[in-house]
Design an enzyme around this catalytic site. Structure first.
Site, PDB file in Angstrom:
ATOM      1  N   GLU A 188      22.841 -14.838  15.260  1.00  0.00           N
ATOM      2  CA  GLU A 188      23.464 -13.483  14.507  1.00  0.00           C
ATOM      3  C   GLU A 188      23.591 -13.775  12.876  1.00  0.00           C
ATOM      4  OE1 GLU A 188      27.273 -14.196  16.509  1.00  0.00           O
ATOM      5  OE2 GLU A 188      26.575 -13.093  18.246  1.00  0.00           O
ATOM      6  N   GLU A 382      23.093 -12.667  24.511  1.00  0.00           N
ATOM      7  CA  GLU A 382      24.613 -13.065  24.777  1.00  0.00           C
ATOM      8  C   GLU A 382      25.094 -11.977  25.273  1.00  0.00           C
ATOM      9  OE1 GLU A 382      26.778 -15.160  21.785  1.00  0.00           O
ATOM     10  OE2 GLU A 382      24.917 -16.295  20.937  1.00  0.00           O
TER      11      GLU A 382
HETATM   12  C1  BG6 Z   1      28.824 -15.357  19.533  1.00  0.00           C
HETATM   13  C2  BG6 Z   1      28.438 -16.457  19.255  1.00  0.00           C
HETATM   14  O1  BG6 Z   1      28.855 -14.207  18.552  1.00  0.00           O
HETATM   15  O2  BG6 Z   1      29.957 -15.160  20.284  1.00  0.00           O
HETATM   16  C3  BG6 Z   1      28.642 -17.797  20.275  1.00  0.00           C
HETATM   17  O3  BG6 Z   1      26.918 -16.517  18.911  1.00  0.00           O
HETATM   18  C4  BG6 Z   1      30.157 -17.560  20.716  1.00  0.00           C
HETATM   19  O4  BG6 Z   1      28.403 -18.957  19.620  1.00  0.00           O
HETATM   20  C5  BG6 Z   1      30.251 -16.051  21.374  1.00  0.00           C
HETATM   21  O5  BG6 Z   1      30.582 -18.356  21.574  1.00  0.00           O
HETATM   22  C6  BG6 Z   1      31.348 -15.813  21.910  1.00  0.00           C
HETATM   23  O6  BG6 Z   1      32.544 -15.856  21.090  1.00  0.00           O
HETATM   24  P1  BG6 Z   1      33.576 -16.947  21.092  1.00  0.00           P
HETATM   25  O7  BG6 Z   1      34.230 -16.982  20.044  1.00  0.00           O
HETATM   26  O8  BG6 Z   1      34.491 -16.209  22.274  1.00  0.00           O
HETATM   27  O9  BG6 Z   1      33.191 -18.277  21.312  1.00  0.00           O
END
Ligand code: BG6
Length: 484
Positions: A188, A382
């Site tokens: 990201e 993701e």
């Molecule tokens: C993404 C990141 O933006 O979101 C991850 O690349 C992150 O590292 C994921 O864990 C979910 O966000 P969070 O804050 O719920 O862990």
């Protein structure tokens, strides 16, 4: 069947959120190791708590415990990777996206020689993946740069970071190239603007000769150039390799058809695209250049930078997608939380316990937009839902809400593929509960596998299969045909 037979189904994790073992076998301290869990902050308000000061870093350095620094303990993947990968294999994973902690290879970022113990560790992980025919997708930098480089240079603001990152990348290509075909440079990359410390090691109170804003854009420029040089090296050292770039896909809708709302959402989308434009199309888009000029930001570039970007474009575009956003010109509109960014509440969408707005159709929209714009292979690296899970008396976790979220998103993904999008994989975030990037909680659970640990680190670390474990296994087995 809409998906290719070789479609890469799997999950995604990041070293700093799973490994733990933060201070052993030569590992240096990273920016993630000073991120603290803040039990008193409302989880829906975290976007406002991203800033870290020099004082906070010093306090964290002095404290060697893990209680309020959960990324230091992770889920002990460092010692349990064999068992965890075995569980991923049981679900039928074709791929695992993971990252390499820079601080395991170069503890402070500037050593002459890499740390052999760190290299050995990742080789063991890759061997285990190979044993199970799981193709790794490796992110070189996922929110875990050496803290020393933040202290000394204010992170990526300094051009020196390009060489240091390229040196680290070359070691990874040489040592792990026989195991890894798919690479990603920065997780990201656009997030430098949202959390400059986590992504680029920038501390606001250290911005003296330049403004905080200038620091952010300069750091971004250095990361684009570093990514392009790493892409070149990767292709030279691993002939079959594919180097991707990664974007947080923050698809933004206008709150109404009022042209002012439309304009705001357009601005937001163009801004989001500009990061992929630079890496996939190989140049700063004219509107983005003007945007920087209008802000009074003049980037320090070297003569060859534009040429380097042009000649070393990403082979594929990876992106994360959790939610969509809405913009409105009306400042009184109710706001909603999201992936480190606040938006206007969309009345048509439900939200997670953490206030992120659930929008499966937004994933289809994102895929169509991205493919239409870039026409390179895409991969969703993701997508997932952070939720509270309950373990019942029979040690079962009935996470139908997670299944429902994932099912709807996969359905939309398939529809986008049917419309012609070239998509080669889907790695959900995350296959196993891990420490949240933004809130440092583990109670914000994403996994198909439950980890017995609470936000303060109490628990046995035992792994339990949730209902979603069996569901995802079936999805993979049927190549996405049976979504339940
Ligand atoms: C993404 C990141 O933006 O979101 C991850 O690349 C992150 O590292 C994921 O864990 C979910 O966000 P969070 O804050 O719920 O862990």
């Amino acid at each position: 069947m809409s998906l290719k037979e070789e479609f890469l189904w799997g999950g995604a994790i990041a070293a700093n959120q799973v490994e733990g073992a933060w201070d052993i076998n030569g590992k240096g301290i990273s920016v993630a190791d000073v991120a603290s869990y803040k039990p008193k902050v409302d989880v829906k308000d975290y976007a406002a708590h991203n800033t870290i000061t020099s004082e906070m870093i010093e306090k964290a350095r002095a404290d060697r415990t893990t209680e309020f620094y959960p990324k230091r303990r992770g889920i002990d993947f460092y010692h349990r990777y064999e068992e965890d990968i075995q569980l991923f294999a049981e679900m039928g994973f074709k791929t695992l996206r993971l990252s390499i902690a820079w601080t395991r290879i170069f503890p402070n970022g500037e050593e002459k020689e890499p740390n052999q113990l760190g290299i050995n560790y990742y080789k063991k992980v890759f061997e285990q993946l190979k044993r199970h025919n799981i193709e790794p997708i490796v992110t070189l930098s996922h929110y875990e740069m050496p803290l020393e480089l933040s202290d000394k240079y204010n992170g990526w603001v300094d051009r020196k970071l390009i060489d240091l990152f390229v040196k680290f990348s070359e070691v990874c290509f040489k040592e792990f190239g026989s195991y890894v075909k798919y690479w990603l440079t920065f997780n990201e990359v656009d997030s430098v603007g949202r959390h400059p410390f986590t992504t680029a090691g920038i501390v606001e109170d250290k911005c003296i000769e330049y403004s905080y804003e200038e620091a952010i854009y300069q750091a971004l420029h250095h990361q684009y150039v570093a990514a392009a040089i790493a892409t070149k090296k990767c292709h030279e050292l691993i002939p079959e390799s594919q180097m991707g770039c990664m974007l947080t896909k923050l698809t933004t809708y206008p709150n109404t058809c009022n042209p002012n709302d439309v304009l705001l959402s357009l601005d937001s989308n163009l801004n989001n695209y500009s990061h992929a434009d630079i890496q996939v199309l190989g140049a700063y888009p004219p509107l983005y250049k003007k945007y920087l000029e209008n802000k009074g930001i003049s980037l320090k570039k070297e003569v060859d930078d534009d040429k380097i970007l042009k000649e070393n474009k990403a082979d594929y575009l990876a992106f994360s997608y959790y939610m969509s956003r809405t913009e409105s010109a009306d400042p009184t509109k109710e706001r909603a939380a999201g992936n480190t960014v606040m938006s206007v509440k969309n009345p048509y969408l439900p939200s997670t316990d953490w206030g992120w707005q659930i929008d499966p159709i937004g994933l289809k929209i994102s895929l169509l937009e991205l493919y239409d714009r870039y026409q390179v292979p895409l991969i969703i690296v993701e997508n997932g839902m952070g939720a509270k899970d309950e373990v019942d008396e029979a040690n079962k976790i009935h996470d139908d809400y997670r299944i429902s979220y994932l099912k709807q998103h996969i359905q939309q993904m398939k529809e986008a593929v049917d419309l012609g999008v070239d998509l080669f994989g889907y790695t959900s975030w995350a296959p196993i509960d891990l420490i949240s990037a933004s809130t440092s909680q583990i109670s914000k659970r994403y996994g198909y596998i439950y980890v017995d640990q609470d936000d303060l680190g109490n628990g046995t670390q035992e792994r339990l299969k949730k209902d979603s474990f069996y569901w995802y296994k079936k999805v993979i087995e049927t190549n996405g045909e049976e979504l339940g």
